[in-house]
Design a protein around this motif. Structure first.
Motif, PDB file in Angstrom:
ATOM      1  N   VAL A 404      -2.845 -19.541 -18.147  1.00 29.46           N
ATOM      2  CA  VAL A 404      -3.252 -20.945 -18.157  1.00 29.46           C
ATOM      3  C   VAL A 404      -2.009 -21.826 -18.110  1.00 29.46           C
ATOM      4  O   VAL A 404      -0.893 -21.381 -18.437  1.00 29.46           O
ATOM      5  CB  VAL A 404      -4.075 -21.272 -19.420  1.00 29.46           C
ATOM      6  N   PRO A 405      -2.151 -23.093 -17.693  1.00 32.61           N
ATOM      7  CA  PRO A 405      -1.003 -24.003 -17.676  1.00 32.61           C
ATOM      8  C   PRO A 405      -0.362 -24.123 -19.055  1.00 32.61           C
ATOM      9  O   PRO A 405      -1.037 -24.031 -20.085  1.00 32.61           O
ATOM     10  CB  PRO A 405      -1.625 -25.330 -17.228  1.00 32.61           C
ATOM     11  N   PHE A 406       0.947 -24.351 -19.058  1.00 31.14           N
ATOM     12  CA  PHE A 406       1.710 -24.389 -20.303  1.00 31.14           C
ATOM     13  C   PHE A 406       1.144 -25.429 -21.267  1.00 31.14           C
ATOM     14  O   PHE A 406       1.043 -25.186 -22.476  1.00 31.14           O
ATOM     15  CB  PHE A 406       3.178 -24.697 -19.990  1.00 31.14           C
ATOM     16  N   GLY A 407       0.781 -26.592 -20.754  1.00 34.60           N
ATOM     17  CA  GLY A 407       0.286 -27.655 -21.621  1.00 34.60           C
ATOM     18  C   GLY A 407      -1.002 -27.316 -22.332  1.00 34.60           C
ATOM     19  O   GLY A 407      -1.301 -27.867 -23.403  1.00 34.60           O
ATOM     20  N   MET A 408      -1.797 -26.392 -21.780  1.00 36.55           N
ATOM     21  CA  MET A 408      -3.065 -26.006 -22.397  1.00 36.55           C
ATOM     22  C   MET A 408      -2.888 -24.964 -23.502  1.00 36.55           C
ATOM     23  O   MET A 408      -3.822 -24.686 -24.258  1.00 36.55           O
ATOM     24  CB  MET A 408      -4.024 -25.469 -21.327  1.00 36.55           C
TER      25      MET A 408
END
Length: 426
Positions: A404-408
């Motif tokens: 998943v994207p880092f921010g998530m």
């Protein structure tokens, strides 16, 4: 894989009861917490005064206190708190066989168990569970005894006249009166908690106020996030700052009783600011040594034998050399390399004890070899991994997170119960 993940992160033991342990020896508090925190909600207090503060702020089912403590012993504590919390299970523990000192508490408020040191964890857990079962049976008996009595009580009955009458005549006026009374009770408890000895609320607010603003970490990195639970007492802390083109990041945990832990964490934040910005220290081992000295000289009361143990990791990202350095005291750091392999930066396997000389190991890694870096304290790993401090559960979680994207990822850490995490891309 999904079953393994779920089993690793979340404890299967339902923590139904809260236990407060009172002892003036910090090592006993730590041992008790490690033995029982996966079975119960464990609170600890270094003395009778802190115990009273904790009781005013928490629903406690059982209190177990050492008898021999300075200023107020275990018997005196129970005599003081039982009238306020009559349903609390009370136990006294002592290293002495003479029971004369606790005869008064037995006669006046009763005692569920008198225990002698040293205690055996398995046997002590049996005593706790037996006491909980007995209390549940007693509560059920009381409810059954009261159930058929739906009349206004006679004077000689030990019932609350106001509550009984209002339960029979439910009008808008009585409902409002009950609401007003409940609000007054809540307000009085809040005021009491604020002004009682210990000032835990004040210390918690002070510690949180000393934390750097999380979003600002992104100013120094490609991307970053910090997970930190401010909704309850959190004995972890973090700090970051930049000097001489070096980003310094620290994660720490004070493993002592609540009041001193919160005060120490605030002091650590202030001293890291002084060490990095005023003294311009950017070597991980130098920062830790300077911090240990400052805690010993400026924080500890010379008449106090408390050691204030500190678990801490310090990382320095040097842009000039494009390297990350790490030193830690019972606090590792973890990263995924360019091939998504899980790696550990291992610190010293002992805590900082102020005044004790330590030689800190230094780990250095080129930034190009780090895809994402995570700083997770051992106590957080234990809380989310069935009371085990190993990093296997974290490795499994990161294997899922990389999809998943880092921010998530911050949200995933929160969902799995991680209360203190620093993550960054450099």
């Amino acid at each position: 894989m999904e079953d393994l993940l779920n089993r690793s992160y979340k404890t299967e033991v339902e923590k139904k009861y809260t236990v407060l342990y009172v002892d003036d020896e910090e090592v006993n508090l730590r041992v008790f917490n490690r033995n029982f925190s996966k079975f119960y909600h464990v609170l600890t207090a270094i003395d009778a005064f802190e115990a009273q503060t904790i009781l005013s702020q928490n629903e406690v089912d059982l209190i177990i206190t050492d008898q021999c403590m300075p200023r107020m012993n275990g018997s005196e504590l129970l005599l003081k708190i039982v009238p306020l919390y009559p349903d609390i299970i009370r136990m006294i523990m002592t290293g002495f066989s003479d029971e004369n000192d606790i005869s008064e508490v037995k006669q006046k408020v009763g005692l569920h168990k008198f225990l002698k040191k040293p205690w055996d964890p398995a046997q002590l857990q049996k005593e706790f569970d037996h006491a909980f079962v007995q209390r549940e049976d007693l509560i059920i008996e009381r409810r059954l005894a009261k159930a058929p009595k739906r009349v206004i009580p006679r004077k000689e009955e030990n019932l609350d006249l106001l509550e009984s009458t209002m339960s029979l005549v439910e009008t808008s006026e009585t409902k409002q009166l009950k609401k007003d009374i409940n609000n007054l009770v809540k307000e009085s408890k809040t005021k009491k908690a604020e002004f009682m000895d210990g000032g835990i609320n004040f210390l918690q607010n002070l510690k949180d106020a000393m934390l750097p603003i999380q979003q600002e970490l992104k100013l120094y990195t490609e991307d970053a996030f910090i997970v930190y639970d401010k909704n309850r007492v959190n004995q972890n802390g973090y700090w970051f700052g930049e000097t001489n083109d070096c980003l310094v990041i620290a994660s720490f945990h004070s493993n002592t009783h609540t009041r001193e832990s919160l005060a120490l964490n605030s002091f650590v934040s202030a001293m890291l600011t002084e060490i990095v910005y005023k003294e311009k220290r950017t070597k991980t081992h130098e920062i830790l040594n300077r911090l240990s000295t400052k805690i010993h000289v400026r924080f500890l009361d010379k008449s106090n034998e408390s050691s204030c143990p500190l678990e801490i990791a310090v990382l320095v990202y040097d842009r000039a050399t494009d390297k990350v350095s790490h030193s830690g005291a019972y606090h590792n750091a973890f990263f995924l390399n360019e091939r998504n392999d899980f790696k550990t930066l291992v610190g010293n396997q002992e805590v900082i004890v102020p005044g004790k000389d330590m030689q800190f190991d230094i780990n250095a890694v080129n930034v190009e070899n780090i895809k994402a870096l995570y700083i997770v304290p051992f106590n957080i790993l234990e809380e989310t991994n069935d009371n085990r401090g190993d990093s296997e559960a974290l490795r499994l979680l990161l294997e899922e997170m990389r999809k998943v994207p880092f921010g998530m990822q911050a949200k995933m850490f929160e969902e799995y119960g991680y209360r203190s995490v620093i993550a960054l891309k450099l």
